[in-house]
Motif scaffolding. Structure first.
Motif, short mmCIF file in Angstrom:
data_model
loop_
_atom_site.label_atom_id
_atom_site.label_comp_id
_atom_site.label_asym_id
_atom_site.label_seq_id
_atom_site.Cartn_x
_atom_site.Cartn_y
_atom_site.Cartn_z
N THR A 143 -12.85 -0.84 -5.82
CA THR A 143 -12.07 -2.07 -5.74
C THR A 143 -12.06 -2.71 -7.12
O THR A 143 -13.12 -2.96 -7.70
CB THR A 143 -12.68 -3.04 -4.72
N LEU B 84 0.15 1.00 -12.15
CA LEU B 84 0.44 -0.29 -11.52
C LEU B 84 0.16 -1.38 -12.54
O LEU B 84 -0.90 -1.39 -13.16
CB LEU B 84 -0.43 -0.52 -10.30
N CYS C 219 -6.85 -4.52 -6.51
CA CYS C 219 -6.41 -3.16 -6.25
C CYS C 219 -7.57 -2.35 -5.67
O CYS C 219 -8.67 -2.40 -6.21
CB CYS C 219 -5.90 -2.51 -7.54
N SER D 98 0.84 -1.19 0.00
CA SER D 98 0.00 0.00 0.00
C SER D 98 0.87 1.24 0.00
O SER D 98 2.03 1.21 0.40
CB SER D 98 -0.93 0.01 1.21
N THR E 276 -1.35 -6.35 -11.24
CA THR E 276 -2.09 -6.47 -9.98
C THR E 276 -3.30 -7.37 -10.17
O THR E 276 -3.97 -7.31 -11.19
CB THR E 276 -2.57 -5.10 -9.46
N VAL F 25 -3.67 3.75 -2.05
CA VAL F 25 -3.76 2.60 -2.95
C VAL F 25 -3.26 1.37 -2.21
O VAL F 25 -2.23 1.42 -1.54
CB VAL F 25 -2.90 2.84 -4.22
N ARG F 26 -4.01 0.29 -2.34
CA ARG F 26 -3.61 -1.00 -1.76
C ARG F 26 -3.77 -2.05 -2.86
O ARG F 26 -4.78 -2.09 -3.53
CB ARG F 26 -4.48 -1.34 -0.57
N TRP F 27 -2.74 -2.87 -3.05
CA TRP F 27 -2.81 -3.87 -4.11
C TRP F 27 -2.14 -5.15 -3.66
O TRP F 27 -1.42 -5.20 -2.69
CB TRP F 27 -2.16 -3.34 -5.40
#
Length: 120
Positions: free
Chosen positions: A97, A62, A68, A49, A65, A117-119
């Motif tokens: 999402t 990105l 995400c 993240s 992924t 951002v979280r992936w």
């Protein structure tokens, strides 16, 4: 000492695995077990993240992924992804999402946009 080691190796080589050992080794090598192990690893491992500030015309890309999540913290953020079919503009507090694998592009809309951002 050396002869004892040779005797041990011969004794272990002659030992035959039992039914339980054979079943466990077959199950461990199965596709189902690999999928369960990967799911557990994703569940228990922390994802990657970051929080990024993007001004007008700047973007974050990105690739590769599988999962995400993008959350707008400040300003407005434009999000697009391959395989999704539509672009999204997020305002503060909104999140999206994306579960399709591929490339995700996040761009700032305005002078001071911030996104979390979280992936995986």
């Amino acid at each position: 000492m050396f002869t004892d080691r040779i005797k041990e190796d011969r004794a272990f080589a002659a030992a035959k695995p039992g039914l339980l050992d054979a079943w466990l080794s077959g199950w461990r090598d199965s596709r189902f077990a690999r999928i369960v192990a990967e799911a557990g690893q994703r569940l228990l491992s922390p994802g990657k993240s970051l929080t990024v500030r993007l001004s007008q015309g700047k973007y974050l890309s990105l690739s590769g992924t599988r999962y995400c999540r993008v959350e707008c913290r400040r300003g407005a953020v434009w999000v697009t992804a391959t395989g999704d079919g539509r672009d999204r503009v997020l305002t503060p507090g909104q999140r999206v999402t994306l579960t399709h694998g591929g490339k995700v592009i996040i761009s700032g809309r305005g002078e001071s946009s911030e996104a979390a951002v979280r992936w995986d």
